[in-house]
Design an enzyme around this catalytic site. Structure first.
Site, short mmCIF file in Angstrom:
data_model
loop_
_atom_site.label_atom_id
_atom_site.label_comp_id
_atom_site.label_asym_id
_atom_site.label_seq_id
_atom_site.Cartn_x
_atom_site.Cartn_y
_atom_site.Cartn_z
N SER A 34 22.35 -60.66 5.15
CA SER A 34 22.37 -62.09 4.88
C SER A 34 21.11 -62.56 4.15
O SER A 34 21.10 -63.67 3.61
CB SER A 34 22.53 -62.88 6.18
OG SER A 34 23.79 -62.65 6.76
N GLY A 212 27.14 -63.03 6.24
CA GLY A 212 26.83 -62.51 4.92
C GLY A 212 25.99 -63.49 4.13
O GLY A 212 25.74 -64.61 4.58
N GLY A 214 24.76 -65.83 0.68
CA GLY A 214 25.30 -66.61 -0.42
C GLY A 214 26.05 -67.86 -0.01
O GLY A 214 26.15 -68.23 1.15
N CYS A 240 28.74 -67.12 11.11
CA CYS A 240 27.81 -67.52 10.06
C CYS A 240 28.57 -67.79 8.76
O CYS A 240 29.29 -68.78 8.66
CB CYS A 240 26.71 -66.50 9.90
SG CYS A 240 25.26 -67.13 9.00
N LEU A 241 28.47 -66.93 7.75
CA LEU A 241 29.25 -67.14 6.52
C LEU A 241 30.73 -67.17 6.83
O LEU A 241 31.48 -67.96 6.24
CB LEU A 241 28.93 -66.04 5.51
CG LEU A 241 29.65 -66.14 4.16
CD1 LEU A 241 29.32 -67.42 3.43
CD2 LEU A 241 29.34 -64.92 3.29
N GLN A 244 31.61 -70.58 7.90
CA GLN A 244 31.69 -71.50 6.77
C GLN A 244 32.99 -71.32 5.99
O GLN A 244 33.60 -72.30 5.53
CB GLN A 244 30.47 -71.29 5.87
CG GLN A 244 29.14 -71.59 6.54
CD GLN A 244 27.96 -70.93 5.83
OE1 GLN A 244 28.09 -70.45 4.70
NE2 GLN A 244 26.81 -70.90 6.49
N ASN A 282 20.45 -67.66 10.60
CA ASN A 282 20.02 -67.27 9.26
C ASN A 282 21.06 -67.77 8.27
O ASN A 282 22.00 -67.05 7.93
CB ASN A 282 19.86 -65.76 9.16
CG ASN A 282 19.55 -65.31 7.74
OD1 ASN A 282 19.03 -66.08 6.94
ND2 ASN A 282 19.87 -64.07 7.42
N HIS A 326 24.13 -66.33 15.23
CA HIS A 326 24.39 -64.90 15.33
C HIS A 326 24.40 -64.48 16.80
O HIS A 326 23.35 -64.17 17.36
CB HIS A 326 23.33 -64.11 14.57
CG HIS A 326 23.41 -64.28 13.09
ND1 HIS A 326 24.16 -63.44 12.29
CD2 HIS A 326 22.87 -65.20 12.26
CE1 HIS A 326 24.07 -63.83 11.02
NE2 HIS A 326 23.30 -64.90 10.98
N GLU A 328 25.26 -61.74 17.99
CA GLU A 328 24.79 -60.36 18.09
C GLU A 328 23.28 -60.27 18.10
O GLU A 328 22.72 -59.23 18.45
CB GLU A 328 25.36 -59.52 16.94
CG GLU A 328 24.70 -59.73 15.59
CD GLU A 328 25.14 -61.02 14.86
OE1 GLU A 328 24.59 -61.29 13.80
OE2 GLU A 328 26.03 -61.71 15.38
#
Length: 351
Positions: A34, A212, A214, A240-241, A244, A282, A326, A328
């Site tokens: 990421s 991930g 971007g 996360c990504l 989104q 992140n 996250h 994890e």
């Protein structure tokens, strides 16, 4: 311009500057996909002090563009366990001796900025400024295509029993696979270009859209994939990504944060349970809660207590949940792991 002493690879590299406030986890930060395209500034003043355990790497190589720290140390004699070796072996520059807290305040005041770590010995200020200005915008780059694998990978076998979890790798961290295996699930990791028919094959019991790098606004194909999974109704977890992308698939907007969330100390409240957990984060982009269509079936389930940004979504009827943080990463250390328990239970048909 912030001077420092080079200790990584003797090359130049540019990218978006992001601040990470974690006191530990520099190895995981460096190997987290990421961070692709970003220069990471660690505010904790001593980095490298406990060495590196290769088994704890989150991917096969470091993905960040460069690392900036206040004080770097080689705490172990074995070169392979030193942070500097990890960076040098993959051509990642790093500098120490920087007033990282002053740099963090500068970024907090000015928002996300592009920067560059110059080659050792290149000290011309004007050249450095020109080089930083020439760094491509973060939003204009395809990072997922760079970090996602080209082929399918399997972890576990039918003889193991347990549900089969399909993970779409948008920048997958190893700890997510470990979390699934620890809960008795088999794992099939797909590249980001996978077709919906493959992800939704009859033997797949649940799907994870991974974290991930971007901007999700660039990932139209993956948003369409998420829509197909939502329509199918199979258990789905977006991280996360992935969160989104599910938000966009549900019809919500996403928007870049002023300077992102990066660190292991973000308080998140679960609106259903009333619990507050400490999370690792992140990301540069948030799902805009007010833009979520009521008819989508989704609702905001978790919020960040620092800035009230959206930290999770849940579907009202289907076994679908997303988290912006996250789980994890486990900074609590166990605060956020329940999301994996809920997902695996749903994949087993227990929920």
């Amino acid at each position: 311009m912030f001077p420092g002493v080079a200790f990584g690879a003797p090359v130049a590299a540019g990218g978006d500057l992001v601040v990470n406030t974690s006191q530990t986890g520099y190895q995981e930060v460096c190997t987290d996909p990421s961070y692709a395209g970003q220069i990471v500034v660690m505010t904790y003043p001593l980095i490298g002090n406990y060495g590196r355990l290769i088994a704890d790497d989150q991917s096969t190589r470091p993905w960040l563009r460069a690392l900036v720290v206040a004080n770097a140390t080689a705490a172990v004699l074995d070169d392979a366990r030193q942070l500097a070796s990890l960076l040098r072996n993959d051509g990642i520059p790093a500098i120490a001796g920087v007033d990282t807290r002053a740099l963090a305040r500068h970024l907090r005041a000015n928002g996300s900025l592009r920067g560059i770590v110059m080659t050792p010995g290149e000290l011309d200020r004007d050249s450095a400024v020109d080089a930083a200005r020439s760094v491509p915008r973060w939003e204009d780059q395809d990072f997922v295509g760079a970090v996602s694998p080209p082929a399918v990978t399997e972890f576990g076998s039918v003889d193991d029993g347990g549900p089969l979890v399909g993970i779409v790798d948008l920048g997958l961290k190893s700890n997510i696979v470990r979390a699934m295996r620890h809960r008795g699930a088999r794992v099939r990791v797909f590249p980001h270009t996978v077709a919906a028919s493959d992800v939704l094959s009859a033997d797949v019991d649940g799907v994870i859209l991974s974290p991930g790098p971007g901007d999700p606004a660039r990932l139209a194909a993956q948003v369409e994939l998420a829509r197909a999974i939502i329509d199918d109704g199979r258990p789905l977890l977006g991280i996360c990504l992935g969160h989104q992308i599910v938000g966009r698939a549900a019809g919500a907007d996403t928007r870049r944060l002023r300077f992102g969330h990066h660190g292991a100390n973000h308080p998140v409240q679960d609106l259903d349970l009333g619990l507050v957990q400490v999370t690792a984060q992140n990301h540069e982009v948030q799902v805009v809660g007010d833009s979520l269509p009521p008819a989508s079936g989704f609702r905001v389930s978790q919020i960040n207590l620092n800035d009230r940004s959206v930290e999770g979504l849940r579907h009202r009827e289907k076994p679908i949940e997303t988290v912006q943080y996250h789980p994890e990463g486990s900074p609590g250390p166990l605060d956020a792991l329940a999301v994996f328990d809920r997902f695996v239970a749903a994949a087993r048909g227990d929920a």
